[in-house]
Design an enzyme around this catalytic site. Structure first.
Site, mmCIF file in Angstrom:
data_model
loop_
_atom_site.group_PDB
_atom_site.id
_atom_site.type_symbol
_atom_site.label_atom_id
_atom_site.label_comp_id
_atom_site.label_asym_id
_atom_site.label_seq_id
_atom_site.Cartn_x
_atom_site.Cartn_y
_atom_site.Cartn_z
ATOM 1 N N GLY A 40 0.823 -1.216 0.000
ATOM 2 C CA GLY A 40 0.000 0.000 0.000
ATOM 3 C C GLY A 40 0.849 1.255 0.000
ATOM 4 O O GLY A 40 0.464 2.277 0.569
ATOM 5 N N ASP A 72 -1.059 -7.610 -5.491
ATOM 6 C CA ASP A 72 -2.304 -7.622 -4.725
ATOM 7 C C ASP A 72 -2.021 -8.406 -3.447
ATOM 8 O O ASP A 72 -1.605 -9.573 -3.528
ATOM 9 C CB ASP A 72 -3.390 -8.310 -5.580
ATOM 10 C CG ASP A 72 -4.760 -8.258 -4.920
ATOM 11 O OD1 ASP A 72 -4.832 -8.235 -3.665
ATOM 12 O OD2 ASP A 72 -5.758 -8.266 -5.653
ATOM 13 N N TYR A 108 -14.592 -2.304 8.792
ATOM 14 C CA TYR A 108 -13.206 -1.823 8.927
ATOM 15 C C TYR A 108 -12.708 -2.093 10.351
ATOM 16 O O TYR A 108 -11.651 -2.677 10.561
ATOM 17 C CB TYR A 108 -13.182 -0.331 8.608
ATOM 18 C CG TYR A 108 -11.878 0.381 8.843
ATOM 19 C CD1 TYR A 108 -10.767 0.131 8.043
ATOM 20 C CD2 TYR A 108 -11.759 1.345 9.849
ATOM 21 C CE1 TYR A 108 -9.578 0.818 8.242
ATOM 22 C CE2 TYR A 108 -10.577 2.040 10.045
ATOM 23 C CZ TYR A 108 -9.485 1.773 9.238
ATOM 24 O OH TYR A 108 -8.316 2.454 9.430
ATOM 25 N N LYS A 168 -9.844 -4.561 11.732
ATOM 26 C CA LYS A 168 -8.682 -4.051 12.485
ATOM 27 C C LYS A 168 -8.558 -4.775 13.827
ATOM 28 O O LYS A 168 -7.459 -5.135 14.246
ATOM 29 C CB LYS A 168 -8.790 -2.536 12.700
ATOM 30 C CG LYS A 168 -8.577 -1.704 11.453
ATOM 31 C CD LYS A 168 -7.159 -1.845 10.920
ATOM 32 C CE LYS A 168 -6.883 -0.990 9.702
ATOM 33 N NZ LYS A 168 -5.596 -1.286 9.058
ATOM 34 N N GLY A 222 -0.494 4.853 -0.948
ATOM 35 C CA GLY A 222 -1.576 5.449 -0.155
ATOM 36 C C GLY A 222 -1.092 6.616 0.698
ATOM 37 O O GLY A 222 0.058 7.058 0.590
ATOM 38 N N GLN A 223 -1.984 7.092 1.573
ATOM 39 C CA GLN A 223 -1.689 8.304 2.362
ATOM 40 C C GLN A 223 -0.453 8.114 3.254
ATOM 41 O O GLN A 223 0.426 8.958 3.301
ATOM 42 C CB GLN A 223 -2.898 8.675 3.235
ATOM 43 C CG GLN A 223 -2.742 10.023 3.924
ATOM 44 C CD GLN A 223 -3.743 10.263 5.052
ATOM 45 O OE1 GLN A 223 -4.395 9.345 5.525
ATOM 46 N NE2 GLN A 223 -3.868 11.504 5.470
HETATM 47 C C1 AKB Z 1 -10.705 6.299 8.733
HETATM 48 O O1 AKB Z 1 -11.299 7.368 8.955
HETATM 49 O O2 AKB Z 1 -11.240 5.286 8.284
HETATM 50 C C2 AKB Z 1 -9.235 6.248 9.083
HETATM 51 C C3 AKB Z 1 -9.027 5.760 10.482
HETATM 52 C C4 AKB Z 1 -9.294 6.656 11.612
HETATM 53 O O3 AKB Z 1 -8.635 4.657 10.668
HETATM 54 N N1 AKB Z 1 -8.635 7.524 8.902
#
Ligand code: AKB
Length: 324
Positions: free
Chosen positions: A8, A53, A142, A146, A11-12
């Site tokens: 990645g 990937d 998400y 995590k 990415g940012q």
């Molecule tokens: C998001 O907003 O999904 C991310 C994070 C806080 O993990 N920047």
């Protein structure tokens, strides 16, 4: 760390972490990788780049063998709001990608950096001074990926001795690359809008406090954690780290000090608001401070000043000034 792979990398976080690691460990010793996004010409010229990937174990394994990788910064991930738009895809990329990377750690003895997030907390987590160890019942795909990632990293460390280390990052603010599909993205968008249009319409409500950090601090935190002596680390996966906590109106007020005619309005996005409401207001990061000496350098005013200065220069380079 002698040979480093970054997933990645376009990415940012990767756009800033890659050059930081290249400066520290040598350009040829940092292998940047990404799936779709074309790397900038600067990144391509600076060192090796591989398209891969993270769900493809064989392809990753080939890269680890080719460069004799000993450390992986695994940044490839789908963020919170993008994850809610495509939950199955987010689970696939976030969970199977990490699983493949951990297997590489087990098979080849690589140390692994895993960025967890404030998203690993949920509505039943204490929102103020959120402890290092507390209730974690996230409600987004998400956050669930995590949290399971944190547990999987612990498992690979305890069961197989893999050197896994992680940080629970707050919203990250940077001027190099835009974040893609996060809930905290407003805190980056607002700077571009303030400089370009003198106004911004915020998708989170007034009073929505969230932890944030300038990317320069986040990069330093990741490198310092990976360079810390293993016997210093009790809470490996993953440390709360924060630098500031603010609501949209606090950031707008700070920007107004430098751009007096800046104004902000609100049009709440219910999906991102619900995500933000389920996350802490402010984390307690004392475990990171005690165990490996974490200290942020940028607070809200310092971060805002640097963002305005860097982005003004960037916009001038892109669009020129109004003067003829
Ligand atoms: C998001 O907003 O999904 C991310 C994070 C806080 O993990 N920047």
């Amino acid at each position: 760390m002698r040979k480093i792979l970054i997933t990645g990398a376009t990415g940012q976080i990767g756009s800033d972490l890659t050059p930081a690691l290249q400066r520290r460990y040598g350009n040829d010793n940092v292998i940047a990788s990404g799936r779709k996004t074309r790397p900038t010409s600067t990144m391509l010229a600076a060192g090796p780049f591989e398209f891969v990937d993270v769900r493809n174990f064989q392809a990753l394994d080939k890269i680890v063998r080719k460069y004799q990788i000993d450390t992986i910064f695994h940044l490839a991930s789908i963020l919170s709001a993008a994850g809610e738009a495509r939950p199955q895809h987010a689970w696939d990329v976030n969970t199977n990608g990490l699983y493949n990377v951990l297997e590489l750690g087990r098979l080849h003895g690589c140390a692994i950096f895993f960025p967890s997030s404030i998203g690993a907390f949920g509505p039943s987590t204490p929102p103020d001074n959120t402890p290092q160890e507390t209730i974690q019942r996230p409600r987004t795909i998400y956050g669930i990926s995590k949290l399971s990632g944190e547990l999987l990293c612990d498992y690979y460390h305890i069961r197989f001795g893999v050197d896994t280390r992680g940080l629970r990052f707050p919203g990250l603010i940077s001027h190099e690359t835009l974040p893609g599909g996060g809930t905290t993205d407003y805190a980056v968008e607002i700077f571009y809008a303030a400089l370009r249009d003198r106004k911004y319409c915020c998708f989170l409500r007034r009073g929505t406090f969230l932890d944030m950090m300038y990317l320069k601090d986040a990069i330093r935190a990741a490198i310092e954690l990976m360079e810390a002596k293993p016997d210093q680390l009790i809470h490996r996966n993953a440390y709360n780290v924060t630098a500031m906590s603010f609501a949209p109106e606090n950031l707008a007020a700070e920007i107004k000090k430098m751009i007096p005619d800046f104004t902000m309005s609100y049009k709440v996005d219910p999906i991102r608001q619900a995500i933000a409401d389920s996350w802490p207001n402010k984390m307690d990061d004392s475990a990171a401070r005690l165990e490996w000496g974490w200290r942020p350098q940028y607070d809200l005013p310092a971060m805002s000043r640097d963002m305005i200065a860097k982005l003004s220069r960037k916009m001038e380079d892109l669009y020129g000034t109004d003067e003829t």
